[in-house]
Design an enzyme around this catalytic site. Structure first.
Site, mmCIF file in Angstrom:
data_model
loop_
_atom_site.group_PDB
_atom_site.id
_atom_site.type_symbol
_atom_site.label_atom_id
_atom_site.label_comp_id
_atom_site.label_asym_id
_atom_site.label_seq_id
_atom_site.Cartn_x
_atom_site.Cartn_y
_atom_site.Cartn_z
ATOM 1 N N LYS A 108 0.861 -1.193 0.000
ATOM 2 C CA LYS A 108 0.000 0.000 0.000
ATOM 3 C C LYS A 108 0.889 1.232 0.000
ATOM 4 C CE LYS A 108 -3.188 2.624 3.000
ATOM 5 N NZ LYS A 108 -4.042 2.597 4.212
ATOM 6 N N ASP A 146 -2.361 10.265 3.770
ATOM 7 C CA ASP A 146 -3.771 9.909 3.932
ATOM 8 C C ASP A 146 -4.468 10.938 4.814
ATOM 9 O OD1 ASP A 146 -6.222 8.713 4.169
ATOM 10 O OD2 ASP A 146 -5.534 7.014 5.390
ATOM 11 N N LYS A 176 -9.996 12.874 8.305
ATOM 12 C CA LYS A 176 -9.482 12.551 9.636
ATOM 13 C C LYS A 176 -9.427 13.811 10.487
ATOM 14 C CE LYS A 176 -6.383 8.766 8.147
ATOM 15 N NZ LYS A 176 -7.091 7.654 8.823
ATOM 16 N N ASP A 182 1.709 6.182 5.572
ATOM 17 C CA ASP A 182 0.715 5.267 5.021
ATOM 18 C C ASP A 182 1.215 4.562 3.748
ATOM 19 O OD1 ASP A 182 -1.701 4.101 5.556
ATOM 20 O OD2 ASP A 182 -2.895 5.584 4.459
ATOM 21 N N ASP A 219 -12.018 7.201 3.713
ATOM 22 C CA ASP A 219 -10.830 6.954 4.530
ATOM 23 C C ASP A 219 -10.449 5.466 4.527
ATOM 24 O OD1 ASP A 219 -8.706 7.603 6.113
ATOM 25 O OD2 ASP A 219 -9.857 7.816 7.967
ATOM 26 N N GLU A 228 -9.318 3.823 2.143
ATOM 27 C CA GLU A 228 -8.778 3.932 0.787
ATOM 28 C C GLU A 228 -7.714 2.880 0.489
ATOM 29 O OE1 GLU A 228 -7.556 5.478 3.287
ATOM 30 O OE2 GLU A 228 -5.421 5.106 2.969
ATOM 31 N N ARG A 264 -7.653 -0.346 1.072
ATOM 32 C CA ARG A 264 -8.229 -1.554 0.456
ATOM 33 C C ARG A 264 -8.620 -1.289 -0.987
ATOM 34 N NH1 ARG A 264 -12.594 -1.726 5.164
ATOM 35 N NH2 ARG A 264 -10.707 -1.020 6.203
HETATM 36 N N1 BES Z 1 -4.115 4.570 6.994
HETATM 37 C C1 BES Z 1 -5.249 4.314 7.789
HETATM 38 C C2 BES Z 1 -4.992 3.302 8.909
HETATM 39 C C3 BES Z 1 -4.047 3.749 9.994
HETATM 40 C C4 BES Z 1 -4.519 4.418 11.104
HETATM 41 C C5 BES Z 1 -2.700 3.447 9.922
HETATM 42 C C6 BES Z 1 -3.651 4.794 12.096
HETATM 43 C C7 BES Z 1 -1.840 3.843 10.931
HETATM 44 C C8 BES Z 1 -2.300 4.499 12.017
HETATM 45 C C9 BES Z 1 -6.384 3.769 6.917
HETATM 46 O O1 BES Z 1 -6.411 4.244 5.612
HETATM 47 C C10 BES Z 1 -7.663 4.152 7.549
HETATM 48 O O2 BES Z 1 -7.947 5.333 7.604
HETATM 49 N N2 BES Z 1 -8.421 3.167 8.005
HETATM 50 C C11 BES Z 1 -9.678 3.403 8.633
HETATM 51 C C12 BES Z 1 -10.643 2.367 8.100
HETATM 52 C C13 BES Z 1 -12.075 2.654 8.449
HETATM 53 C C14 BES Z 1 -12.556 3.925 7.791
HETATM 54 C C15 BES Z 1 -12.932 1.498 8.015
HETATM 55 C C16 BES Z 1 -9.489 3.260 10.136
HETATM 56 O O3 BES Z 1 -8.665 2.442 10.587
HETATM 57 O O4 BES Z 1 -10.133 4.005 10.868
HETATM 58 ZN ZN ZN Z 2 -4.671 4.835 4.810
HETATM 59 MN MN MN Z 3 -7.455 6.044 5.412
#
Ligand code: BES
Ligand code: ZN
Ligand code: MN
Length: 493
Positions: A261, A266, A273, A284, A343, A345, A347
Protein backbone atom coordinates in the site's frame (compact mmCIF):
# COMPACT_ATOMS: atom_id res chain seq x y z
CA UNK A 1 28.21 2.83 9.16
CA UNK A 2 30.73 0.16 8.20
CA UNK A 3 31.08 -3.35 9.54
CA UNK A 4 34.06 -5.57 8.80
CA UNK A 5 35.12 -8.90 10.23
CA UNK A 6 38.62 -10.26 10.74
CA UNK A 7 40.60 -12.09 13.36
CA UNK A 8 42.46 -10.01 15.89
CA UNK A 9 43.44 -9.53 19.50
CA UNK A 10 41.08 -7.07 21.22
CA UNK A 11 43.76 -6.22 23.78
CA UNK A 12 46.00 -4.80 21.05
CA UNK A 13 43.21 -3.33 18.89
CA UNK A 14 43.46 0.40 18.19
CA UNK A 15 39.95 1.82 18.35
CA UNK A 16 37.81 4.09 20.52
CA UNK A 17 36.05 1.27 22.37
CA UNK A 18 36.00 -2.49 22.70
CA UNK A 19 32.58 -4.11 22.99
CA UNK A 20 32.40 -7.38 24.90
CA UNK A 21 29.14 -9.33 24.53
CA UNK A 22 28.54 -11.56 27.56
CA UNK A 23 25.79 -14.15 27.84
CA UNK A 24 23.64 -14.03 30.96
CA UNK A 25 25.24 -15.63 34.03
CA UNK A 26 28.23 -16.75 31.96
CA UNK A 27 31.81 -16.47 33.11
CA UNK A 28 34.17 -14.56 30.83
CA UNK A 29 36.07 -16.91 28.58
CA UNK A 30 38.35 -16.87 25.55
CA UNK A 31 39.08 -13.40 24.15
CA UNK A 32 36.71 -11.78 26.67
CA UNK A 33 38.76 -13.29 29.51
CA UNK A 34 41.92 -11.95 27.85
CA UNK A 35 40.42 -8.46 27.80
CA UNK A 36 39.48 -8.84 31.46
CA UNK A 37 43.00 -9.94 32.38
CA UNK A 38 44.56 -7.03 30.48
CA UNK A 39 42.15 -4.68 32.30
CA UNK A 40 43.33 -6.01 35.66
CA UNK A 41 40.11 -7.93 36.27
CA UNK A 42 37.94 -4.81 35.90
CA UNK A 43 35.28 -6.67 33.91
CA UNK A 44 34.85 -9.61 36.23
CA UNK A 45 34.81 -7.18 39.17
CA UNK A 46 31.80 -5.40 37.67
CA UNK A 47 29.99 -8.71 37.36
CA UNK A 48 31.03 -9.81 40.85
CA UNK A 49 29.66 -6.57 42.34
CA UNK A 50 26.32 -7.33 40.70
CA UNK A 51 26.49 -4.28 38.44
CA UNK A 52 26.07 -6.28 35.25
CA UNK A 53 24.02 -9.42 34.74
CA UNK A 54 24.31 -10.09 31.00
CA UNK A 55 20.60 -9.71 30.39
CA UNK A 56 19.98 -9.18 26.66
CA UNK A 57 20.37 -5.51 25.90
CA UNK A 58 21.90 -4.42 29.24
CA UNK A 59 25.18 -2.50 29.05
CA UNK A 60 27.90 -1.30 31.42
CA UNK A 61 30.82 0.91 30.46
CA UNK A 62 34.13 0.09 32.11
CA UNK A 63 37.13 2.39 31.93
CA UNK A 64 39.98 -0.04 31.69
CA UNK A 65 43.52 0.85 32.65
CA UNK A 66 46.59 1.06 30.45
CA UNK A 67 46.71 -2.70 29.84
CA UNK A 68 44.60 -2.32 26.71
CA UNK A 69 45.17 -0.24 23.59
CA UNK A 70 41.77 1.35 24.15
CA UNK A 71 40.54 2.71 27.49
CA UNK A 72 36.86 2.00 27.02
CA UNK A 73 35.30 -1.43 27.36
CA UNK A 74 31.54 -1.80 26.94
CA UNK A 75 30.00 -4.91 28.44
CA UNK A 76 26.83 -5.85 26.59
CA UNK A 77 24.35 -8.50 27.70
CA UNK A 78 24.07 -11.07 24.93
CA UNK A 79 20.98 -12.84 26.19
CA UNK A 80 20.34 -16.20 27.73
CA UNK A 81 20.18 -18.63 24.88
CA UNK A 82 16.81 -17.67 23.43
CA UNK A 83 16.59 -17.14 19.68
CA UNK A 84 20.24 -16.52 18.72
CA UNK A 85 19.39 -14.11 15.89
CA UNK A 86 17.18 -11.94 18.10
CA UNK A 87 19.73 -12.09 20.94
CA UNK A 88 22.24 -10.84 18.36
CA UNK A 89 20.02 -7.98 17.20
CA UNK A 90 19.38 -6.84 20.77
CA UNK A 91 23.10 -7.07 21.52
CA UNK A 92 24.00 -5.01 18.46
CA UNK A 93 21.31 -2.48 19.26
CA UNK A 94 22.45 -2.20 22.87
CA UNK A 95 26.08 -1.78 21.77
CA UNK A 96 25.14 1.19 19.59
CA UNK A 97 23.02 2.66 22.37
CA UNK A 98 25.72 2.08 24.99
CA UNK A 99 28.31 3.95 22.92
CA UNK A 100 26.02 6.86 22.07
CA UNK A 101 26.85 10.33 23.29
CA UNK A 102 30.58 9.60 23.61
CA UNK A 103 33.34 10.51 21.22
CA UNK A 104 33.49 6.96 19.92
CA UNK A 105 33.84 6.70 16.16
CA UNK A 106 35.35 3.24 15.84
CA UNK A 107 34.64 0.19 17.94
CA UNK A 108 35.77 -3.43 17.99
CA UNK A 109 33.30 -6.16 18.92
CA UNK A 110 34.79 -9.24 20.56
CA UNK A 111 33.28 -12.43 19.17
CA UNK A 112 33.40 -15.52 21.34
CA UNK A 113 35.31 -18.56 20.11
CA UNK A 114 33.20 -20.54 17.63
CA UNK A 115 30.54 -17.81 17.50
CA UNK A 116 27.14 -18.93 16.16
CA UNK A 117 26.57 -17.54 12.64
CA UNK A 118 22.94 -16.79 13.47
CA UNK A 119 24.01 -14.72 16.47
CA UNK A 120 26.61 -12.88 14.39
CA UNK A 121 24.13 -12.15 11.61
CA UNK A 122 21.68 -10.80 14.18
CA UNK A 123 24.42 -8.77 15.84
CA UNK A 124 25.34 -7.06 12.59
CA UNK A 125 21.66 -6.47 11.75
CA UNK A 126 21.32 -4.89 15.19
CA UNK A 127 24.37 -2.65 14.64
CA UNK A 128 23.05 -1.54 11.25
CA UNK A 129 19.46 -1.02 12.40
CA UNK A 130 20.40 0.85 15.58
CA UNK A 131 22.89 3.13 13.80
CA UNK A 132 20.14 4.49 11.57
CA UNK A 133 19.45 8.24 11.70
CA UNK A 134 17.03 10.37 9.73
CA UNK A 135 18.54 13.85 9.93
CA UNK A 136 18.59 15.15 6.38
CA UNK A 137 16.26 18.02 7.28
CA UNK A 138 18.17 19.10 10.39
CA UNK A 139 20.83 21.81 10.41
CA UNK A 140 23.52 21.70 11.50
CA UNK A 141 24.21 18.00 12.05
CA UNK A 142 24.55 17.35 15.77
CA UNK A 143 28.14 16.14 16.27
CA UNK A 144 27.58 14.92 19.80
CA UNK A 145 25.02 12.34 18.80
CA UNK A 146 27.01 11.18 15.77
CA UNK A 147 26.90 7.38 15.85
CA UNK A 148 29.86 5.03 15.62
CA UNK A 149 31.18 5.02 12.05
CA UNK A 150 33.01 1.71 11.93
CA UNK A 151 32.60 -1.57 13.77
CA UNK A 152 35.23 -4.26 13.46
CA UNK A 153 34.14 -7.72 14.52
CA UNK A 154 37.13 -9.50 15.97
CA UNK A 155 36.95 -13.25 15.51
CA UNK A 156 39.07 -15.52 17.64
CA UNK A 157 40.58 -17.23 14.58
CA UNK A 158 41.10 -16.45 10.91
CA UNK A 159 38.97 -19.46 9.96
CA UNK A 160 36.10 -18.15 12.13
CA UNK A 161 36.27 -14.78 10.36
CA UNK A 162 36.14 -16.45 6.95
CA UNK A 163 33.26 -18.68 7.97
CA UNK A 164 31.24 -15.75 9.30
CA UNK A 165 31.76 -13.28 6.48
CA UNK A 166 28.68 -14.48 4.56
CA UNK A 167 26.53 -13.87 7.66
CA UNK A 168 27.93 -10.34 7.91
CA UNK A 169 27.21 -9.61 4.23
CA UNK A 170 23.69 -10.94 4.52
CA UNK A 171 23.03 -8.92 7.66
CA UNK A 172 24.17 -5.71 5.99
CA UNK A 173 21.90 -6.36 3.00
CA UNK A 174 18.95 -6.95 5.35
CA UNK A 175 19.86 -3.89 7.40
CA UNK A 176 20.07 -1.72 4.29
CA UNK A 177 16.67 -3.03 3.15
CA UNK A 178 15.03 -1.98 6.41
CA UNK A 179 16.86 1.36 6.45
CA UNK A 180 15.73 2.10 2.89
CA UNK A 181 12.16 1.38 3.96
CA UNK A 182 12.63 3.62 7.02
CA UNK A 183 14.00 6.45 4.89
CA UNK A 184 10.97 6.27 2.60
CA UNK A 185 8.52 6.20 5.52
CA UNK A 186 10.27 9.02 7.40
CA UNK A 187 10.44 11.22 4.30
CA UNK A 188 7.95 14.11 4.62
CA UNK A 189 4.93 13.76 2.35
CA UNK A 190 5.67 16.94 0.40
CA UNK A 191 9.03 15.42 -0.50
CA UNK A 192 7.70 11.98 -1.42
CA UNK A 193 4.62 12.17 -3.61
CA UNK A 194 3.73 9.10 -5.71
CA UNK A 195 5.92 10.18 -8.66
CA UNK A 196 8.92 10.56 -6.35
CA UNK A 197 8.25 7.15 -4.82
CA UNK A 198 8.18 5.67 -8.32
CA UNK A 199 11.43 7.48 -9.06
CA UNK A 200 13.05 5.84 -6.04
CA UNK A 201 11.70 2.46 -7.13
CA UNK A 202 13.18 2.80 -10.61
CA UNK A 203 16.49 3.84 -9.07
CA UNK A 204 16.50 0.74 -6.85
CA UNK A 205 15.66 -1.41 -9.87
CA UNK A 206 18.41 0.10 -12.04
CA UNK A 207 21.01 -0.30 -9.30
CA UNK A 208 20.18 -3.88 -8.41
CA UNK A 209 19.33 -5.59 -11.67
CA UNK A 210 15.53 -5.53 -11.47
CA UNK A 211 13.12 -4.83 -14.29
CA UNK A 212 10.79 -1.90 -13.62
CA UNK A 213 7.53 -0.65 -15.08
CA UNK A 214 5.68 2.47 -13.92
CA UNK A 215 2.11 3.28 -14.97
CA UNK A 216 0.81 6.87 -14.83
CA UNK A 217 -2.73 8.28 -15.13
CA UNK A 218 -3.15 7.60 -18.86
CA UNK A 219 -2.15 3.92 -18.62
CA UNK A 220 -4.12 3.45 -15.41
CA UNK A 221 -7.26 4.80 -17.09
CA UNK A 222 -6.70 2.72 -20.21
CA UNK A 223 -6.09 -0.49 -18.23
CA UNK A 224 -8.94 0.00 -15.76
CA UNK A 225 -7.34 0.78 -12.38
CA UNK A 226 -10.61 2.45 -11.36
CA UNK A 227 -10.20 2.09 -7.60
CA UNK A 228 -6.72 3.63 -7.50
CA UNK A 229 -7.86 6.44 -9.80
CA UNK A 230 -10.89 7.07 -7.57
CA UNK A 231 -8.69 7.55 -4.50
CA UNK A 232 -6.31 9.83 -6.39
CA UNK A 233 -9.06 12.15 -7.70
CA UNK A 234 -8.79 14.59 -4.81
CA UNK A 235 -5.04 15.00 -5.15
CA UNK A 236 -3.04 17.39 -7.28
CA UNK A 237 -0.33 14.72 -7.37
CA UNK A 238 -0.51 12.04 -10.06
CA UNK A 239 -0.88 8.41 -8.99
CA UNK A 240 1.58 5.71 -9.98
CA UNK A 241 1.40 1.93 -10.20
CA UNK A 242 4.86 0.43 -9.82
CA UNK A 243 6.03 -3.03 -10.91
CA UNK A 244 9.50 -4.36 -10.01
CA UNK A 245 10.63 -7.78 -11.14
CA UNK A 246 13.51 -9.97 -10.03
CA UNK A 247 13.80 -12.68 -12.67
CA UNK A 248 15.63 -15.22 -10.54
CA UNK A 249 16.94 -18.41 -12.10
CA UNK A 250 13.85 -19.09 -14.16
CA UNK A 251 12.15 -15.99 -15.57
CA UNK A 252 9.23 -18.19 -16.64
CA UNK A 253 8.54 -19.60 -13.17
CA UNK A 254 5.32 -18.72 -11.35
CA UNK A 255 6.34 -15.73 -9.25
CA UNK A 256 6.04 -14.84 -5.60
CA UNK A 257 4.27 -11.47 -5.69
CA UNK A 258 4.72 -8.84 -2.95
CA UNK A 259 2.18 -6.01 -2.82
CA UNK A 260 2.48 -2.74 -0.89
CA UNK A 261 0.00 0.00 0.00
CA UNK A 262 1.58 3.27 -1.11
CA UNK A 263 -0.59 6.11 0.19
CA UNK A 264 2.01 8.88 0.40
CA UNK A 265 -0.39 10.91 2.54
CA UNK A 266 -3.77 9.91 3.93
CA UNK A 267 -5.96 12.85 4.93
CA UNK A 268 -8.96 10.53 4.89
CA UNK A 269 -10.37 12.29 1.85
CA UNK A 270 -13.88 13.73 2.29
CA UNK A 271 -14.38 11.31 5.21
CA UNK A 272 -11.65 13.46 6.66
CA UNK A 273 -9.48 12.55 9.64
CA UNK A 274 -8.97 14.79 12.66
CA UNK A 275 -5.82 16.93 12.78
CA UNK A 276 -4.25 14.56 15.28
CA UNK A 277 -5.40 11.56 13.23
CA UNK A 278 -3.49 12.67 10.14
CA UNK A 279 -0.29 13.83 11.86
CA UNK A 280 1.57 10.63 11.06
CA UNK A 281 -0.20 9.78 7.81
CA UNK A 282 2.94 10.21 5.73
CA UNK A 283 3.61 6.69 7.01
CA UNK A 284 0.72 5.27 5.02
CA UNK A 285 3.12 4.01 2.36
CA UNK A 286 5.01 1.75 4.78
CA UNK A 287 3.78 -1.35 2.94
CA UNK A 288 5.19 0.04 -0.29
CA UNK A 289 8.44 0.84 1.52
CA UNK A 290 8.68 -2.74 2.78
CA UNK A 291 8.23 -4.07 -0.76
CA UNK A 292 10.88 -1.70 -2.13
CA UNK A 293 13.34 -2.50 0.63
CA UNK A 294 12.80 -6.20 0.09
CA UNK A 295 13.13 -5.98 -3.69
CA UNK A 296 16.48 -4.22 -3.22
CA UNK A 297 17.68 -6.98 -0.89
CA UNK A 298 16.34 -9.74 -3.16
CA UNK A 299 18.26 -8.25 -6.08
CA UNK A 300 21.44 -7.89 -4.03
CA UNK A 301 21.22 -11.41 -2.63
CA UNK A 302 20.62 -12.78 -6.11
CA UNK A 303 17.72 -14.91 -4.92
CA UNK A 304 17.02 -17.92 -7.13
CA UNK A 305 13.28 -17.36 -7.11
CA UNK A 306 11.27 -15.12 -9.39
CA UNK A 307 9.78 -12.29 -7.30
CA UNK A 308 7.58 -9.41 -8.43
CA UNK A 309 6.83 -6.34 -6.32
CA UNK A 310 3.69 -4.25 -6.91
CA UNK A 311 2.97 -0.84 -5.41
CA UNK A 312 -0.22 1.22 -5.69
CA UNK A 313 0.83 4.79 -4.99
CA UNK A 314 -1.37 7.84 -4.54
CA UNK A 315 -2.32 10.53 -2.07
CA UNK A 316 -5.74 10.51 -0.43
CA UNK A 317 -6.87 14.14 -0.38
CA UNK A 318 -9.99 16.30 -0.37
CA UNK A 319 -11.13 18.92 -2.85
CA UNK A 320 -13.72 19.65 -5.52
CA UNK A 321 -12.69 16.65 -7.58
CA UNK A 322 -12.35 14.25 -4.65
CA UNK A 323 -14.13 10.92 -4.55
CA UNK A 324 -17.43 11.10 -2.63
CA UNK A 325 -18.94 8.70 -0.13
CA UNK A 326 -21.49 6.90 -2.30
CA UNK A 327 -19.36 6.80 -5.45
CA UNK A 328 -19.09 3.45 -7.24
CA UNK A 329 -15.76 2.57 -8.86
CA UNK A 330 -14.71 -0.38 -11.02
CA UNK A 331 -11.60 -2.18 -9.80
CA UNK A 332 -9.01 -3.79 -12.10
CA UNK A 333 -10.63 -6.99 -13.35
CA UNK A 334 -14.19 -5.62 -13.12
CA UNK A 335 -15.45 -5.92 -9.54
CA UNK A 336 -17.53 -2.83 -8.67
CA UNK A 337 -17.06 -1.15 -5.27
CA UNK A 338 -19.36 1.21 -3.43
CA UNK A 339 -17.13 3.70 -1.61
CA UNK A 340 -18.98 4.62 1.58
CA UNK A 341 -15.97 5.91 3.49
CA UNK A 342 -13.16 7.58 1.58
CA UNK A 343 -10.83 6.95 4.53
CA UNK A 344 -10.95 3.21 3.83
CA UNK A 345 -8.78 3.93 0.79
CA UNK A 346 -6.01 1.40 1.32
CA UNK A 347 -8.23 -1.55 0.46
CA UNK A 348 -9.35 0.32 -2.68
CA UNK A 349 -5.87 0.86 -4.08
CA UNK A 350 -4.90 -2.68 -3.07
CA UNK A 351 -7.89 -4.16 -4.88
CA UNK A 352 -6.44 -2.97 -8.20
CA UNK A 353 -3.02 -4.36 -7.29
CA UNK A 354 -4.48 -7.73 -6.30
CA UNK A 355 -6.51 -7.81 -9.50
CA UNK A 356 -3.39 -6.99 -11.52
CA UNK A 357 -1.46 -9.70 -9.64
CA UNK A 358 -3.85 -12.31 -11.02
CA UNK A 359 -2.55 -11.56 -14.53
CA UNK A 360 0.95 -12.61 -13.37
CA UNK A 361 -0.20 -16.19 -12.61
CA UNK A 362 1.37 -16.00 -9.17
CA UNK A 363 2.39 -18.93 -6.99
CA UNK A 364 1.35 -16.74 -4.06
CA UNK A 365 0.69 -13.10 -3.21
CA UNK A 366 1.48 -11.39 0.10
CA UNK A 367 0.52 -7.79 0.75
CA UNK A 368 1.65 -5.39 3.46
CA UNK A 369 -0.46 -2.38 4.34
CA UNK A 370 -0.99 0.17 7.09
CA UNK A 371 -4.62 -0.71 6.62
CA UNK A 372 -6.50 -0.21 9.88
CA UNK A 373 -6.15 1.64 13.16
CA UNK A 374 -7.91 -1.40 14.59
CA UNK A 375 -4.69 -3.42 14.11
CA UNK A 376 -3.06 -1.10 16.68
CA UNK A 377 -6.03 -1.56 19.03
CA UNK A 378 -5.68 -5.33 18.76
CA UNK A 379 -1.90 -5.82 18.86
CA UNK A 380 -0.27 -2.51 19.71
CA UNK A 381 3.02 -1.79 17.96
CA UNK A 382 4.66 -5.15 18.54
CA UNK A 383 2.99 -7.48 16.03
CA UNK A 384 1.43 -7.21 12.61
CA UNK A 385 -1.94 -8.87 12.02
CA UNK A 386 -1.66 -11.82 9.63
CA UNK A 387 -4.65 -13.11 7.69
CA UNK A 388 -5.03 -15.11 4.51
CA UNK A 389 -6.54 -17.91 2.52
CA UNK A 390 -3.80 -20.53 2.29
CA UNK A 391 -2.38 -22.45 5.25
CA UNK A 392 1.04 -23.34 3.72
CA UNK A 393 1.53 -19.71 2.73
CA UNK A 394 0.55 -18.48 6.20
CA UNK A 395 3.07 -20.92 7.71
CA UNK A 396 5.76 -19.64 5.32
CA UNK A 397 5.01 -16.05 6.34
CA UNK A 398 5.21 -17.04 10.00
CA UNK A 399 8.62 -18.64 9.58
CA UNK A 400 9.90 -15.66 7.60
CA UNK A 401 8.64 -13.42 10.41
CA UNK A 402 10.45 -15.55 12.99
CA UNK A 403 13.67 -15.45 10.98
CA UNK A 404 13.44 -11.68 10.68
CA UNK A 405 12.41 -11.10 14.29
CA UNK A 406 9.33 -9.25 13.01
CA UNK A 407 6.28 -10.50 14.92
CA UNK A 408 3.04 -11.53 13.24
CA UNK A 409 -0.15 -12.73 14.90
CA UNK A 410 -3.04 -14.42 13.15
CA UNK A 411 -6.62 -13.24 13.03
CA UNK A 412 -9.44 -15.37 11.58
CA UNK A 413 -10.92 -14.81 8.15
CA UNK A 414 -14.09 -16.89 8.26
CA UNK A 415 -16.71 -16.30 5.58
CA UNK A 416 -19.08 -14.79 8.19
CA UNK A 417 -16.96 -11.65 7.93
CA UNK A 418 -17.96 -11.20 4.28
CA UNK A 419 -21.54 -10.40 5.29
CA UNK A 420 -21.09 -6.75 6.44
CA UNK A 421 -19.38 -5.91 3.13
CA UNK A 422 -22.47 -6.64 1.03
CA UNK A 423 -23.58 -3.57 -0.94
CA UNK A 424 -27.04 -2.74 -2.21
CA UNK A 425 -25.72 -1.03 -5.34
CA UNK A 426 -22.37 -2.62 -6.20
CA UNK A 427 -20.56 -5.98 -5.87
CA UNK A 428 -19.03 -4.98 -2.52
CA UNK A 429 -18.75 -1.91 -0.29
CA UNK A 430 -15.57 -0.66 1.30
CA UNK A 431 -16.64 -0.61 4.96
CA UNK A 432 -18.49 -3.00 7.25
CA UNK A 433 -20.61 -2.30 10.31
CA UNK A 434 -17.88 -1.02 12.59
CA UNK A 435 -16.78 -4.24 14.32
CA UNK A 436 -13.66 -6.32 13.63
CA UNK A 437 -11.99 -3.53 11.66
CA UNK A 438 -8.79 -5.38 10.76
CA UNK A 439 -10.60 -8.56 9.73
CA UNK A 440 -13.14 -6.64 7.64
CA UNK A 441 -10.30 -4.90 5.81
CA UNK A 442 -8.81 -8.31 5.01
CA UNK A 443 -12.21 -9.78 4.09
CA UNK A 444 -12.57 -6.99 1.54
CA UNK A 445 -9.17 -7.79 0.01
CA UNK A 446 -9.97 -11.51 -0.07
CA UNK A 447 -12.61 -10.78 -2.73
CA UNK A 448 -9.79 -9.82 -5.15
CA UNK A 449 -7.34 -12.60 -4.30
CA UNK A 450 -7.94 -15.50 -6.66
CA UNK A 451 -4.73 -17.32 -5.64
CA UNK A 452 -2.95 -18.28 -2.41
CA UNK A 453 -2.85 -14.99 -0.55
CA UNK A 454 -1.78 -13.53 2.78
CA UNK A 455 -2.21 -10.05 4.20
CA UNK A 456 -0.12 -8.21 6.79
CA UNK A 457 -1.74 -5.24 8.52
CA UNK A 458 1.33 -3.27 9.61
CA UNK A 459 -0.42 -0.14 10.93
CA UNK A 460 1.15 -0.73 14.36
CA UNK A 461 4.53 -2.22 13.54
CA UNK A 462 5.60 0.27 10.87
CA UNK A 463 5.96 3.18 13.26
CA UNK A 464 6.72 4.15 16.83
CA UNK A 465 7.91 0.86 18.26
CA UNK A 466 9.29 1.54 21.71
CA UNK A 467 11.82 -0.28 23.91
CA UNK A 468 13.53 -2.30 21.18
CA UNK A 469 17.23 -1.41 21.20
CA UNK A 470 17.66 -1.67 17.44
CA UNK A 471 14.64 0.50 16.55
CA UNK A 472 15.29 4.23 16.78
CA UNK A 473 12.09 6.28 17.15
CA UNK A 474 9.64 6.62 14.25
CA UNK A 475 9.86 4.38 11.15
CA UNK A 476 10.90 0.76 11.79
CA UNK A 477 11.20 -0.53 8.23
CA UNK A 478 8.93 -3.40 9.27
CA UNK A 479 8.32 -5.96 6.56
CA UNK A 480 11.41 -5.37 4.42
CA UNK A 481 13.36 -8.08 6.26
CA UNK A 482 10.34 -10.37 6.59
CA UNK A 483 9.64 -10.18 2.85
CA UNK A 484 13.30 -10.80 2.05
CA UNK A 485 13.36 -13.90 4.26
CA UNK A 486 10.14 -15.10 2.65
CA UNK A 487 11.60 -14.74 -0.84
CA UNK A 488 14.98 -16.22 0.10
CA UNK A 489 13.35 -19.31 1.62
CA UNK A 490 10.70 -19.68 -1.09
CA UNK A 491 10.93 -23.06 -2.88
CA UNK A 492 13.31 -22.78 -5.82
CA UNK A 493 12.00 -23.18 -9.37
N1 BES B 1 -4.12 4.57 6.99
C1 BES B 1 -5.25 4.31 7.79
C2 BES B 1 -4.99 3.30 8.91
C3 BES B 1 -4.05 3.75 9.99
C4 BES B 1 -4.52 4.42 11.10
C5 BES B 1 -2.70 3.45 9.92
C6 BES B 1 -3.65 4.79 12.10
C7 BES B 1 -1.84 3.84 10.93
C8 BES B 1 -2.30 4.50 12.02
C9 BES B 1 -6.38 3.77 6.92
O1 BES B 1 -6.41 4.24 5.61
C10 BES B 1 -7.66 4.15 7.55
O2 BES B 1 -7.95 5.33 7.60
N2 BES B 1 -8.42 3.17 8.00
C11 BES B 1 -9.68 3.40 8.63
C12 BES B 1 -10.64 2.37 8.10
C13 BES B 1 -12.07 2.65 8.45
C14 BES B 1 -12.56 3.92 7.79
C15 BES B 1 -12.93 1.50 8.01
C16 BES B 1 -9.49 3.26 10.14
O3 BES B 1 -8.66 2.44 10.59
O4 BES B 1 -10.13 4.01 10.87
ZN1 ZN C 1 -4.67 4.83 4.81
MN1 MN D 1 -7.45 6.04 5.41
Amino acid sequence: MQVTIRSGDPVAERCDAVVVPVAAHAALSGPAAAVDAAAGGALSAVAALGDFDGKAGSTRLVHAGAGLETRRVLLVGAGSGGDPAEDGRLTGGAAVGGLAGMTVRSAAVVLPEGADARFVQGLVEGLALASYRFDRYRTPPDEETAPVEAFTLLAAAESDARGLSAAVDRALILGDAACLARDLVNEPPNHLAPAALAGRAVQVADEHGLRSLVLGPAELTEQGFGALLGVSRGSAEEPRFIVLEHAGEDAGATPLVLVGKGITFDSGGLSIKTGKGMEDMKTDMAGAAAVLGAMQAIGRLGCRQRVIGLISATENMTGPRAQRPGDVVRSYGGVTIEVLNTDAEGRLVLSDALGYAATLKPAAVVDAATLTGAAIVALGHHAAALLGTDEPLLLAVESAAAAAGERVWRLPLWDVYDEPLKSKVADIKNIGDGGAGTIIGAAFLKRFASYPWAHLDIAGTAWDVKDVSYHPSRATGYGARLFTELAANWPSP
